[in-house]
Motif scaffolding. Structure first.
Motif, PDB file in Angstrom:
ATOM      1  N   VAL A 164      -8.089  -0.824   6.000  1.00 57.37           N
ATOM      2  CA  VAL A 164      -6.746  -0.652   6.963  1.00 57.37           C
ATOM      3  C   VAL A 164      -5.814   0.031   6.108  1.00 57.37           C
ATOM      4  O   VAL A 164      -5.640  -0.385   5.118  1.00 57.37           O
ATOM      5  CB  VAL A 164      -6.375  -2.109   7.224  1.00 57.37           C
ATOM      6  CG1 VAL A 164      -4.995  -2.058   8.003  1.00 57.37           C
ATOM      7  CG2 VAL A 164      -7.012  -2.861   8.087  1.00 57.37           C
ATOM      8  N   ALA A 165      -5.487   1.370   6.595  1.00 57.71           N
ATOM      9  CA  ALA A 165      -4.475   1.896   6.024  1.00 57.71           C
ATOM     10  C   ALA A 165      -3.081   1.802   6.243  1.00 57.71           C
ATOM     11  O   ALA A 165      -2.320   2.542   6.832  1.00 57.71           O
ATOM     12  CB  ALA A 165      -4.871   3.665   6.222  1.00 57.71           C
ATOM     13  N   GLY A 166      -2.591   0.689   5.669  1.00 54.71           N
ATOM     14  CA  GLY A 166      -1.185   0.455   5.839  1.00 54.71           C
ATOM     15  C   GLY A 166      -0.712  -0.721   6.606  1.00 54.71           C
ATOM     16  O   GLY A 166      -1.669  -1.594   6.917  1.00 54.71           O
ATOM     17  N   PHE A 207     -21.831  -8.082   2.666  1.00 54.33           N
ATOM     18  CA  PHE A 207     -21.138  -9.259   3.336  1.00 54.33           C
ATOM     19  C   PHE A 207     -21.733  -9.068   4.686  1.00 54.33           C
ATOM     20  O   PHE A 207     -21.525  -8.196   5.301  1.00 54.33           O
ATOM     21  CB  PHE A 207     -19.821  -9.169   3.247  1.00 54.33           C
ATOM     22  CG  PHE A 207     -19.131  -9.534   1.706  1.00 54.33           C
ATOM     23  CD1 PHE A 207     -18.928 -10.809   1.352  1.00 54.33           C
ATOM     24  CD2 PHE A 207     -19.282  -8.425   0.745  1.00 54.33           C
ATOM     25  CE1 PHE A 207     -18.502 -10.995   0.057  1.00 54.33           C
ATOM     26  CE2 PHE A 207     -18.930  -8.692  -0.464  1.00 54.33           C
ATOM     27  CZ  PHE A 207     -18.547 -10.166  -0.785  1.00 54.33           C
ATOM     28  N   ALA A 253     -19.858  -4.251   4.839  1.00 53.89           N
ATOM     29  CA  ALA A 253     -19.735  -5.606   5.862  1.00 53.89           C
ATOM     30  C   ALA A 253     -20.342  -5.142   7.082  1.00 53.89           C
ATOM     31  O   ALA A 253     -20.381  -4.257   7.602  1.00 53.89           O
ATOM     32  CB  ALA A 253     -18.385  -5.617   5.934  1.00 53.89           C
ATOM     33  N   TRP A 280      -2.263  -5.591   7.952  1.00 49.62           N
ATOM     34  CA  TRP A 280      -3.436  -5.607   6.974  1.00 49.62           C
ATOM     35  C   TRP A 280      -4.232  -6.161   7.259  1.00 49.62           C
ATOM     36  O   TRP A 280      -4.920  -7.020   6.530  1.00 49.62           O
ATOM     37  CB  TRP A 280      -2.867  -5.767   5.655  1.00 49.62           C
ATOM     38  CG  TRP A 280      -1.806  -4.512   5.122  1.00 49.62           C
ATOM     39  CD1 TRP A 280      -2.191  -3.581   4.462  1.00 49.62           C
ATOM     40  CD2 TRP A 280      -0.465  -4.875   4.782  1.00 49.62           C
ATOM     41  NE1 TRP A 280      -1.298  -2.829   4.215  1.00 49.62           N
ATOM     42  CE2 TRP A 280      -0.019  -3.591   4.295  1.00 49.62           C
ATOM     43  CE3 TRP A 280       0.629  -5.792   5.025  1.00 49.62           C
ATOM     44  CZ2 TRP A 280       1.190  -3.363   3.947  1.00 49.62           C
ATOM     45  CZ3 TRP A 280       1.850  -5.684   4.751  1.00 49.62           C
ATOM     46  CH2 TRP A 280       2.181  -4.399   4.413  1.00 49.62           C
ATOM     47  N   PRO A 283      -9.367 -10.099   6.703  1.00 57.44           N
ATOM     48  CA  PRO A 283      -8.433  -9.051   5.781  1.00 57.44           C
ATOM     49  C   PRO A 283      -8.701  -7.999   6.011  1.00 57.44           C
ATOM     50  O   PRO A 283     -10.042  -7.535   5.544  1.00 57.44           O
ATOM     51  CB  PRO A 283      -8.613  -9.907   4.097  1.00 57.44           C
ATOM     52  CG  PRO A 283      -9.623 -11.317   4.541  1.00 57.44           C
ATOM     53  CD  PRO A 283     -10.209 -10.887   5.784  1.00 57.44           C
ATOM     54  N   GLY A 284      -7.816  -6.991   5.684  1.00 62.15           N
ATOM     55  CA  GLY A 284      -8.109  -5.705   5.664  1.00 62.15           C
ATOM     56  C   GLY A 284      -8.154  -5.209   4.459  1.00 62.15           C
ATOM     57  O   GLY A 284      -7.729  -5.857   3.438  1.00 62.15           O
ATOM     58  N   VAL A 285      -9.029  -3.959   4.211  1.00 60.55           N
ATOM     59  CA  VAL A 285      -9.196  -3.530   2.862  1.00 60.55           C
ATOM     60  C   VAL A 285      -8.565  -2.373   2.470  1.00 60.55           C
ATOM     61  O   VAL A 285      -8.735  -1.171   3.209  1.00 60.55           O
ATOM     62  CB  VAL A 285     -10.617  -3.435   2.512  1.00 60.55           C
ATOM     63  CG1 VAL A 285     -11.026  -2.881   1.177  1.00 60.55           C
ATOM     64  CG2 VAL A 285     -11.393  -4.876   2.728  1.00 60.55           C
ATOM     65  N   PRO A 286      -7.335  -2.312   1.637  1.00 57.72           N
ATOM     66  CA  PRO A 286      -6.893  -0.936   1.228  1.00 57.72           C
ATOM     67  C   PRO A 286      -7.661  -0.085   0.508  1.00 57.72           C
ATOM     68  O   PRO A 286      -8.718  -0.492   0.112  1.00 57.72           O
ATOM     69  CB  PRO A 286      -5.607  -1.393   0.488  1.00 57.72           C
ATOM     70  CG  PRO A 286      -6.120  -2.551  -0.202  1.00 57.72           C
ATOM     71  CD  PRO A 286      -7.247  -3.282   0.665  1.00 57.72           C
ATOM     72  N   GLY A 287      -7.193   1.224   0.219  1.00 54.01           N
ATOM     73  CA  GLY A 287      -7.754   2.031  -0.663  1.00 54.01           C
ATOM     74  C   GLY A 287      -7.652   1.463  -2.219  1.00 54.01           C
ATOM     75  O   GLY A 287      -6.774   0.893  -2.434  1.00 54.01           O
ATOM     76  N   LEU A 288      -8.381   2.195  -3.239  1.00 54.33           N
ATOM     77  CA  LEU A 288      -8.254   2.012  -4.611  1.00 54.33           C
ATOM     78  C   LEU A 288      -7.013   2.483  -5.065  1.00 54.33           C
ATOM     79  O   LEU A 288      -6.481   3.482  -4.535  1.00 54.33           O
ATOM     80  CB  LEU A 288      -9.563   2.166  -5.336  1.00 54.33           C
ATOM     81  CG  LEU A 288     -10.653   1.424  -5.138  1.00 54.33           C
ATOM     82  CD1 LEU A 288     -12.026   2.203  -5.658  1.00 54.33           C
ATOM     83  CD2 LEU A 288     -10.502   0.163  -5.703  1.00 54.33           C
ATOM     84  N   THR A 325       0.878  -1.289  -0.037  1.00 59.87           N
ATOM     85  CA  THR A 325       0.003   0.008   0.028  1.00 59.87           C
ATOM     86  C   THR A 325       0.809   1.348   0.140  1.00 59.87           C
ATOM     87  O   THR A 325       2.027   1.324   0.203  1.00 59.87           O
ATOM     88  CB  THR A 325      -0.921  -0.030   1.323  1.00 59.87           C
ATOM     89  OG1 THR A 325      -0.098  -0.162   2.388  1.00 59.87           O
ATOM     90  CG2 THR A 325      -1.706  -1.135   1.275  1.00 59.87           C
ATOM     91  N   ASN A 365     -13.681  -2.630   7.555  1.00 54.27           N
ATOM     92  CA  ASN A 365     -12.715  -3.284   7.463  1.00 54.27           C
ATOM     93  C   ASN A 365     -11.522  -2.636   6.516  1.00 54.27           C
ATOM     94  O   ASN A 365     -10.510  -3.361   6.244  1.00 54.27           O
ATOM     95  CB  ASN A 365     -12.905  -4.587   6.725  1.00 54.27           C
ATOM     96  CG  ASN A 365     -13.592  -5.706   7.581  1.00 54.27           C
ATOM     97  OD1 ASN A 365     -13.495  -5.551   8.994  1.00 54.27           O
ATOM     98  ND2 ASN A 365     -14.649  -6.383   7.394  1.00 54.27           N
ATOM     99  N   GLY A 402      -2.489   4.640   2.264  1.00 51.85           N
ATOM    100  CA  GLY A 402      -3.282   3.475   2.685  1.00 51.85           C
ATOM    101  C   GLY A 402      -3.992   3.043   1.477  1.00 51.85           C
ATOM    102  O   GLY A 402      -4.752   1.953   1.342  1.00 51.85           O
ATOM    103  N   ASN A 403      -3.656   3.597   0.029  1.00 47.91           N
ATOM    104  CA  ASN A 403      -4.240   2.872  -1.221  1.00 47.91           C
ATOM    105  C   ASN A 403      -3.324   1.846  -1.623  1.00 47.91           C
ATOM    106  O   ASN A 403      -2.212   1.724  -1.268  1.00 47.91           O
ATOM    107  CB  ASN A 403      -4.429   3.963  -2.085  1.00 47.91           C
ATOM    108  CG  ASN A 403      -5.261   5.082  -1.744  1.00 47.91           C
ATOM    109  OD1 ASN A 403      -6.350   5.003  -1.019  1.00 47.91           O
ATOM    110  ND2 ASN A 403      -4.933   6.500  -1.991  1.00 47.91           N
ATOM    111  N   TYR A 412     -17.208 -13.555   6.672  1.00 45.74           N
ATOM    112  CA  TYR A 412     -18.213 -12.895   6.125  1.00 45.74           C
ATOM    113  C   TYR A 412     -18.676 -13.494   4.709  1.00 45.74           C
ATOM    114  O   TYR A 412     -18.239 -14.076   3.967  1.00 45.74           O
ATOM    115  CB  TYR A 412     -17.517 -11.591   5.510  1.00 45.74           C
ATOM    116  CG  TYR A 412     -17.221 -10.704   6.417  1.00 45.74           C
ATOM    117  CD1 TYR A 412     -18.162  -9.785   6.975  1.00 45.74           C
ATOM    118  CD2 TYR A 412     -16.114 -10.560   7.192  1.00 45.74           C
ATOM    119  CE1 TYR A 412     -17.919  -8.801   8.007  1.00 45.74           C
ATOM    120  CE2 TYR A 412     -15.639  -9.493   8.069  1.00 45.74           C
ATOM    121  CZ  TYR A 412     -16.527  -8.856   8.638  1.00 45.74           C
ATOM    122  OH  TYR A 412     -16.369  -7.901   9.621  1.00 45.74           O
ATOM    123  N   GLY A 457     -21.751  -3.632  -0.854  1.00 38.89           N
ATOM    124  CA  GLY A 457     -20.566  -3.356  -0.714  1.00 38.89           C
ATOM    125  C   GLY A 457     -20.060  -3.633   0.656  1.00 38.89           C
ATOM    126  O   GLY A 457     -18.978  -3.377   1.165  1.00 38.89           O
TER     127      GLY A 457
END
Lengths: 222, 265
Positions: free
Chosen positions: B126-128, B32, B101, B196, B221-226, A95, B124, A99-100, B66, B99
């Protein structure tokens, strides 16, 4: 009189010449990035041609010694989407500071990036691979033609252990970033999925990004 | 003729550079949900969603992964194992969004006739390279729960049927000291937080009777940004010649057109 007519014709031709030159240059400007770029919309370079002809041999070519190969964990090495002539090395990405999901660094425009904190392609969960749509200036990058994909198209992932995972596309959809189904893209653990991401929509200079993201959802076959 | 060709060419080029393209319509994505069985005196159950069996033999103190569920309103019924949907002991209707949770918890005691379902919306993202932790208090009659690590309270006073805010915790091994008030009972919870990921700590059970209060851990699982996978369609400072060339092209095209028009007039 003849001289004047000759001059007049000559001047008209000059005007036409200006226009012609402009048109030619415009054409060249449009074509030049396409010719320079080796994205999906362009003829492949010699390296790509070689790799496209022998995709199955590529993962093994990346191994240096059998011992080294044995100690390495399985990682995806190459992505192939035959219907749009994508045949790209896969880099491991995590990332960004924001955080992307990060994008490939070694060859930003030609490589795809596998989100390594997530799921390995072929395992239970949602594996995610991203790639650039275009290069600075607008020439195509690795996922330029992702929007051309259709349900049922094949996606292949070659791994460091010599395994080839086969997926087929189940859905292609574009979303505003804030509306994207993030849990489905990254967190669906109810099957073996591979989701491809690139940009879509219109470039917004003030935001430094496009208005949409294109998500290609694929499901594991074998 | 030449002018129209040049205009067409210019438009084509601008379209290519601005990246305008057709976008497939966004297809419907599911929500989910994960389900937690936190009703201490209800045994193993079957869970029905909109009349169809979703889970069989779902045991007390279990947490599902989920599961995808179409967005919209849904009716969930929980019945003792094998009794069928018409013998449900809990019935609840709740909406879910595309989309998103959710954690759906079966709460309360059958003996006190206060069985219910509580819906928590989860986050969910997670930034990093870190981990997120959230505490869900699902233990009836247990007072409030404080969460501390190394003598520092990191989550204060969560009441029954409530969930805490998410806290960011460095990945690695952690021991959280869960203190139940006012009884002042401390329960250590050891957990390995992967980077993560999002870890949930569910307080389930009864403080002073059986089944005893315990903390059930679930990790998602953590979800990052696009990602930002687009580039400016206009060449930047690394290619200043492109701006000049475009300007020259347009100038030549317009000048030629004007010149011809003036001559013909």
């Amino acid at each position: 009189m003849l001289l004047l007519r000759h001059l007049s014709n000559k001047e008209e031709r000059m005007g036409s010449s200006f226009q012609s030159a402009g048109v030619c240059l415009l054409g060249c400007l449009f074509l030049l990035p396409l010719l320079i770029g080796n994205g999906a919309g362009t003829p492949p370079t010699s390296a790509e041609t070689t790799s496209m002809q022998k995709p199955a041999t590529l993962p093994s070519m990346q191994r240096t010694t059998p011992l080294e190969a044995e100690v390495k964990a399985e990682i995806p090495l190459r992505l192939m989407i035959p219907s749009i002539q994508v045949d790209a090395p896969i880099e491991t990405v995590t990332t960004t500071a924001e955080g992307n999901l990060a994008t490939p660094i070694q060859h930003p425009w030609d490589d795809a990036g596998w989100y390594s904190p997530g799921t390995l392609p072929g395992q239970m969960g949602s594996a995610v691979i991203d790639g650039h749509l275009n290069r600075p200036g607008g020439a195509p990058a690795v996922f330029w033609n992702l929007k051309q994909l259709r349900i049922g198209d094949a996606v292949l992932v070659f791994t460091s252990t010599g395994i080839t995972h086969h997926f087929h596309i189940t859905r292609v959809a574009a979303y505003q970033p804030q509306d994207a189904p993030m849990e489905e893209i990254f967190g669906n653990t109810n099957g073996r999925y591979l989701n491809l991401i690139t940009c879509a929509g219109v470039w917004v200079a003030s935001q430094g990004q496009t208005t949409q993201r294109l998500i290609v959802f694929a499901t594991f076959d074998s | 003729m030449v002018l129209s060709m040049s205009i067409a060419c210019s438009i084509f080029m601008l379209l290519a550079y601005t990246g305008i393209q057709s976008s497939p319509a966004a297809a419907e994505s599911p929500a989910f949900i994960r389900i937690v069985h936190a009703s201490p005196d209800v045994g193993t159950v079957d869970v029905f969603m909109d009349g169809m069996k979703l889970l069989s033999s779902f045991q007390y103190a279990s947490v599902t992964n989920y599961l995808p569920l179409p967005a919209g309103s849904h009716n969930m019924k929980i019945a003792l194992i094998g009794k069928g949907v018409n013998a449900s002991v809990i019935t609840q209707t709740f909406p879910v969004s595309i989309g998103k949770a959710y954690t759906i918890a079966a709460l309360g005691m059958q003996s006190t006739k206060n069985l219910s379902v509580k819906v928590f919306e989860d986050d969910n993202t997670v930034a990093g390279n870190t981990s997120k932790v959230r505490v869900y208090h699902l233990s009836p009659g247990a007072g409030s729960v404080d969460t501390a690590e190394s003598m520092h309270t990191v989550i204060h006073g969560i009441s029954y049927s409530q969930a805490s805010d998410y806290i960011l915790v460095p990945a690695g091994s952690h021991v959280f000291d869960m203190t139940i008030s006012p009884a002042n009972v401390a329960i250590p919870v050891s957990t390995a937080l992967k980077p993560w990921t999002v870890t949930s700590l569910f307080a389930i059970g009864l403080l002073n009777s059986s089944p005893a209060l315990k903390f059930v851990t679930a990790q998602a699982p953590g979800v990052p940004g696009l990602p930002q996978t687009g580039s400016s369609p206009i060449a930047e400072s690394s290619q200043p010649w492109t701006f000049l060339a475009i300007a020259l092209c347009l100038l030549l095209t317009v000048a030629g057109s004007i010149y011809r028009r003036e001559r013909s007039a």
